[in-house]
Design an enzyme around this catalytic site. Structure first.
Site, short mmCIF file in Angstrom:
data_model
loop_
_atom_site.label_atom_id
_atom_site.label_comp_id
_atom_site.label_asym_id
_atom_site.label_seq_id
_atom_site.Cartn_x
_atom_site.Cartn_y
_atom_site.Cartn_z
N GLU A 68 0.86 -1.19 0.00
CA GLU A 68 0.00 0.00 0.00
C GLU A 68 0.89 1.24 0.00
OE1 GLU A 68 -2.57 2.93 0.39
OE2 GLU A 68 -3.41 0.91 0.27
N CYS B 24 -14.57 -0.69 -8.04
CA CYS B 24 -15.77 0.14 -7.87
C CYS B 24 -16.08 0.93 -9.12
CB CYS B 24 -15.60 1.08 -6.67
SG CYS B 24 -14.27 2.28 -6.88
#
Length: 472
Positions: A363, A430
């Protein structure tokens, strides 16, 4: 017929909406132009105002419905005292039909951008909405899908009045209730306060805790009366609440401050890894705790996740469990798992705990990695800071989880995925458009799309979540 050269923004036109496309628009045609029209439903005849006109296409907003769809309902924003706000593209549509429209739009994008046909894609309701519709079919036109956001941003106008931004505009519209928010965020009543000097307010509700982040305008000082007003409201709530302030003043080079994680699903999707502003805890710990419960083949799985108040977490009240459950199921049989864009460790920790396999999470945001390391301390898990799009080689894993921001993975990441030794990729997205683009790249690199599930984790908006599995 060639486009009418005299057509300009502001003109009124009559349109018949042919089909649903991305971003909540209906597609119509007028005098040789494709017109993307908001506020309409396929099959309707509407009168609309052109808002933008180009050579071959135009945008428009519905002003009158001449021949309504049977799936049209009263615009929910009116009952919220929030007429005209943006981000709720299907406020005028029955909730089950809005899912059909999202599936139609996503299937078109998968075909056009990804070359993916015949998926039979459906968009399934989240548990909360499914239960509401099952208990009361009439709720599909009224209350179902209207109270799911655990993260909300309020804009604040120059006079200190909070509200929501108008569709396609920076204008702030006052609201009587906080649209789509879980009840506790509306109960705070921050939208009723006068908060001079603020630019926006972030509200977060989590398991037995919550937080509010006040963002001051550039050059403005934090008003102590505003702080006191908000602190009083937080003190009236159950659980542990934090109040924080993010200053627009820059952090000096080498300072300890870090920029916010912004992974705003259903809006702009960016992770700010810089040190552009300072976050100050005024009340409480500055953290929130989320609780995950899953029923797995090995038995119930319950885990708590701690993260910074402004850290990324799934927005829908059901989303963390729904997505973690889908990924855990898709990862069955994994021997070693890599989680890209791992955030605070939700998916990596869920898979590692459920399947008792080693996991690695990468990340770009340092605050998220610190949280992930703490959240996965009891597991065979390793978390590290990395710019995913700059990795020349991925850590070894037979299963890779991919959960990028709305902008998708992009060519550098899909190239790294296809060059890896992974046998399975679990892609959480998404945005159907960027997913379709990445899916084509993965297919060109030797992967096959084995499954694609649509999940309505952004009810009444134009967005949905997709969990897809690629194999080779």
């Amino acid at each position: 017929m060639s486009p009418a050269a005299e057509a300009v923004a502001g003109d009124a036109v009559e349109l018949t909406v042919d089909k649903q496309v991305g971003e909540g628009y209906g597609l119509a045609r007028h005098e040789g132009r494709v017109v993307f029209v908001s506020g309409a439903i396929p099959g309707e005849r509407v009168r609309a105002e052109l808002t933008q006109v180009k050579k071959r296409l135009a945008y428009a907003r519905t002003t009158d419905v001449l021949q309504p769809s049977p799936h049209r309902v009263a615009d929910r924003r009116l009952s919220w005292g929030a007429a005209g706000i943006g981000g709720i593209e299907f406020a005028h549509v029955e909730l089950p039909h809005s899912r059909e429209l999202k599936a139609e739009a996503a299937a078109e994008q998968l075909s056009r951008l990804g070359g993916i046909e015949g998926t039979g894609l459906r968009i399934a309701a989240a548990p909360s909405e499914h239960a509401a519709e099952a208990a009361d079919p009439g709720a599909a036109a009224t209350t179902a899908g209207t109270a799911w956001r655990t993260r909300v941003q309020l804009a604040v106008d120059a006079d200190g009045a909070p509200g929501m931004r108008a569709a396609g505009s920076h204008v702030v519209i006052p609201v009587d209730t906080v649209p789509l928010a879980v009840p506790v965020l509306d109960d705070l009543g921050l939208h009723t306060l006068g908060l001079p000097g603020l630019e926006r307010i972030e509200l977060t509700a989590s398991h037995a805790s919550g937080a509010v982040v006040l963002h001051t305008r550039p050059g403005a000082e934090l008003d102590p009366h505003a702080v006191e007003s908000v602190a009083v409201r937080l003190g009236e709530q159950d659980g542990q609440w934090s109040l924080l302030h993010r200053s627009s003043q820059p952090v000096r080079r080498g300072g300890r401050g870090t920029g916010p994680e912004v992974r705003n699903r259903g809006g702009s999707a960016v992770r700010n890894r810089g040190g552009s502003s300072r976050l100050e805890v005024l009340v409480g710990t500055g953290e929130v705790t989320e609780r995950l419960h899953l029923d797995t083949p090995g038995g119930p799985l319950d885990r708590d996740f701690r993260l910074r108040a402004d850290g990324f977490w799934q927005v829908h009240v059901d989303a963390a469990a729904v997505l973690a459950g889908a990924v855990v199921e898709a990862a069955t049989g994994a021997k070693r798992v890599l989680d890209l864009y791992c955030g605070a460790g939700l998916l990596a920790c869920a898979v590692g705990a459920a399947h008792e396999v080693p996991v690695t999470g990468l990340e770009g945001a340092g605050e998220a990695i610190a949280a992930a390391r703490a959240n996965g301390a009891d597991l065979d898990a390793e978390f590290a800071i990395a710019r995913i799009d700059r990795l020349s080689e991925l850590p070894a894993a037979d299963v890779i989880i991919l959960d990028p921001p709305r902008a998708g993975a992009g060519p550098a990441v899909t190239d790294a995925l296809t060059a890896s030794d992974a046998e399975r990729i679990i892609y959480v997205s998404c945005d159907a458009g960027t997913f379709a683009r990445d899916a084509r790249a993965l297919a060109d690199g030797g992967f096959t799309l084995a499954s694609c599930r649509g999940l309505d984790l952004f009810p009444l908006t134009a967005h949905a979540e997709f969990v897809s599995v690629f194999t080779r």
